[in-house]
Design a protein around this motif. Structure first.
Motif, short mmCIF file in Angstrom:
data_model
loop_
_atom_site.label_atom_id
_atom_site.label_comp_id
_atom_site.label_asym_id
_atom_site.label_seq_id
_atom_site.Cartn_x
_atom_site.Cartn_y
_atom_site.Cartn_z
N TYR A 97 -34.35 4.28 -9.56
CA TYR A 97 -34.10 4.76 -10.92
C TYR A 97 -35.41 5.21 -11.57
O TYR A 97 -35.46 6.29 -12.20
CB TYR A 97 -33.44 3.66 -11.74
CG TYR A 97 -33.25 4.02 -13.19
CD1 TYR A 97 -32.26 4.91 -13.58
CD2 TYR A 97 -34.06 3.45 -14.17
CE1 TYR A 97 -32.08 5.25 -14.92
CE2 TYR A 97 -33.90 3.78 -15.50
CZ TYR A 97 -32.90 4.69 -15.87
OH TYR A 97 -32.74 5.02 -17.20
N TYR B 22 -29.58 15.75 -14.88
CA TYR B 22 -29.74 14.65 -13.94
C TYR B 22 -29.21 14.99 -12.55
O TYR B 22 -29.79 14.59 -11.54
CB TYR B 22 -29.07 13.37 -14.48
CG TYR B 22 -27.59 13.26 -14.19
CD1 TYR B 22 -26.63 13.79 -15.05
CD2 TYR B 22 -27.14 12.60 -13.04
CE1 TYR B 22 -25.29 13.69 -14.78
CE2 TYR B 22 -25.78 12.50 -12.76
CZ TYR B 22 -24.86 13.03 -13.64
OH TYR B 22 -23.52 12.93 -13.36
N THR B 23 -28.13 15.77 -12.49
CA THR B 23 -27.58 16.13 -11.18
C THR B 23 -28.54 17.03 -10.42
O THR B 23 -28.81 16.82 -9.23
CB THR B 23 -26.22 16.85 -11.33
OG1 THR B 23 -25.31 15.99 -12.02
CG2 THR B 23 -25.65 17.22 -9.97
N LEU C 132 -18.29 4.79 -9.39
CA LEU C 132 -19.58 5.47 -9.39
C LEU C 132 -19.47 6.94 -8.97
O LEU C 132 -20.15 7.81 -9.52
CB LEU C 132 -20.57 4.74 -8.48
CG LEU C 132 -20.98 3.34 -8.95
CD1 LEU C 132 -21.95 2.71 -7.96
CD2 LEU C 132 -21.60 3.40 -10.34
N LYS C 133 -18.63 7.22 -8.00
CA LYS C 133 -18.43 8.61 -7.56
C LYS C 133 -17.91 9.46 -8.72
O LYS C 133 -18.34 10.60 -8.92
CB LYS C 133 -17.46 8.67 -6.38
CG LYS C 133 -18.08 8.29 -5.04
CD LYS C 133 -17.04 8.34 -3.94
CE LYS C 133 -17.65 8.00 -2.58
NZ LYS C 133 -18.56 9.04 -2.07
N VAL D 80 -21.76 13.82 -8.31
CA VAL D 80 -22.80 14.63 -7.66
C VAL D 80 -22.17 15.47 -6.55
O VAL D 80 -21.47 14.94 -5.69
CB VAL D 80 -23.90 13.72 -7.06
CG1 VAL D 80 -24.91 14.56 -6.29
CG2 VAL D 80 -24.59 12.94 -8.17
N PHE E 202 -20.87 9.68 -11.58
CA PHE E 202 -22.00 10.56 -11.30
C PHE E 202 -21.56 11.97 -10.93
O PHE E 202 -22.23 12.95 -11.27
CB PHE E 202 -22.85 9.97 -10.18
CG PHE E 202 -23.55 8.69 -10.55
CD1 PHE E 202 -24.47 8.67 -11.59
CD2 PHE E 202 -23.28 7.51 -9.88
CE1 PHE E 202 -25.11 7.50 -11.95
CE2 PHE E 202 -23.92 6.33 -10.22
CZ PHE E 202 -24.84 6.32 -11.26
N ASP F 169 -28.13 9.03 -1.41
CA ASP F 169 -26.73 8.60 -1.37
C ASP F 169 -26.56 7.45 -0.39
O ASP F 169 -25.85 6.47 -0.65
CB ASP F 169 -25.81 9.74 -0.91
CG ASP F 169 -25.78 10.92 -1.84
OD1 ASP F 169 -26.23 10.78 -2.99
OD2 ASP F 169 -25.30 11.99 -1.42
N TYR G 174 -31.60 14.97 -9.39
CA TYR G 174 -31.28 14.05 -8.30
C TYR G 174 -31.30 14.78 -6.96
O TYR G 174 -31.85 14.28 -5.96
CB TYR G 174 -29.90 13.43 -8.55
CG TYR G 174 -29.41 12.54 -7.42
CD1 TYR G 174 -29.86 11.23 -7.31
CD2 TYR G 174 -28.50 13.01 -6.48
CE1 TYR G 174 -29.43 10.41 -6.28
CE2 TYR G 174 -28.05 12.20 -5.45
CZ TYR G 174 -28.51 10.90 -5.35
OH TYR G 174 -28.07 10.10 -4.33
#
Length: 268
Positions: free
Chosen positions: A19, A31-32, A101-102, A107, A105, A185, A35
């Motif tokens: 983090y 953020y995506t 979480l999927k 992503v 986020f 991931d 990341y």
């Protein structure tokens, strides 16, 4: 398996470091995007190296599927039912955590972002926004963590720990090799898998949610479940015909035979 919660400290510290790394190199970007961008080069590098062994990567990545990996522990339904109690509790927790979480986020997978000709994709091309965390890595480390602590040797504990950790990471990073996930991931998924399993083991020590596993009167139910399970693996063999499927099926068949034999002897 009488574990202490302090075993979770390194895992939470690792997630904290990831983090902080993300925050430091974010540079104010979405953020995506940030990341994906901070690990883009590492993804291409690892994917290029690992995909040089496509058959190995494709077989290894199947172990992230509980339908394939859990049968390797099916024998413990007979000899160590408490292992399955912890395994099932951990699996339920992981399903909730992973799905949450999927969705949180969202992503996008590598194939949804990068030109598909710029990296290797082995197997099905995944383009959804479900990259973080890796569900296969979570499932892998549920099994790895259960085995790690259930069969911890009295001697050479550090070597055993390192061996199991490396084995888990080799399996988990096959998700990068097949082009389905980014490195973080996998690392985050593996860490979550470890955490939920420690919690699952602690819960199983307090509450026997699946105490029915110990009761041999329920063996006919297990026999039916294993038979249906075998059918699904046979279907995978028909579709893909991978060696790992045969090993998984063999584990189920052996367990089915032993459970049937034990039940027949008990009723005679």
């Amino acid at each position: 398996m009488n574990l202490k919660l302090k075993l979770l400290i390194p895992s939470f510290l690792l997630l904290l470091l990831i983090y902080l790394y993300f925050i430091i190199f974010n540079n104010g970007a979405n953020y995506t995007y940030a990341y994906i961008n901070i690990q883009k080069d590492l993804f291409f590098f690892l994917n290029n190296k690992l995909s040089q062994y496509p058959n190995l990567q494709f077989n290894l990545t199947q172990l992230g599927d509980v339908i394939i990996f859990f049968p390797f522990l099916s024998i413990f339904i007979i000899y160590a039912p408490k292992v399955w109690d912890a395994l099932l509790i951990s699996a339920i927790i992981s399903l909730i955590v992973s799905a949450t979480l999927k969705k949180l986020f969202a992503v996008p997978r590598p194939a949804a972002i990068f030109n598909n000709d710029s990296f290797s994709i082995i197997g099905k091309t995944l383009t959804g926004h479900t990259s973080l965390p890796s569900g296969h890595s979570i499932a892998t480390f549920i099994v790895i963590t259960i085995v790690l602590y259930a069969f911890m040797p009295k001697k050479h504990k550090k070597l055993w720990y390192i061996f199991m950790l490396l084995l888990g990471l080799i399996i988990a990073f096959s998700r990068v090799g097949v082009g389905a996930h980014y490195p973080l991931d996998v690392i985050i998924g593996s860490t979550i898998g470890y955490i939920v399993t420690i919690i699952g083991i602690k819960i199983s020590n307090v509450v026997n949610l699946f105490s029915c596993i110990k009761n041999k009167k329920n063996y006919p139910i297990f026999m039916l479940v294993l038979a249906v399970w075998s059918f699904f693996i046979i279907k995978k063999i028909i579709d893909l015909n991978l060696p790992i499927f045969y090993i998984s099926l063999l584990a189920l068949v052996v367990t089915l035979y032993l459970i049937t034999s034990t039940y027949v002897k008990k009723t005679n």
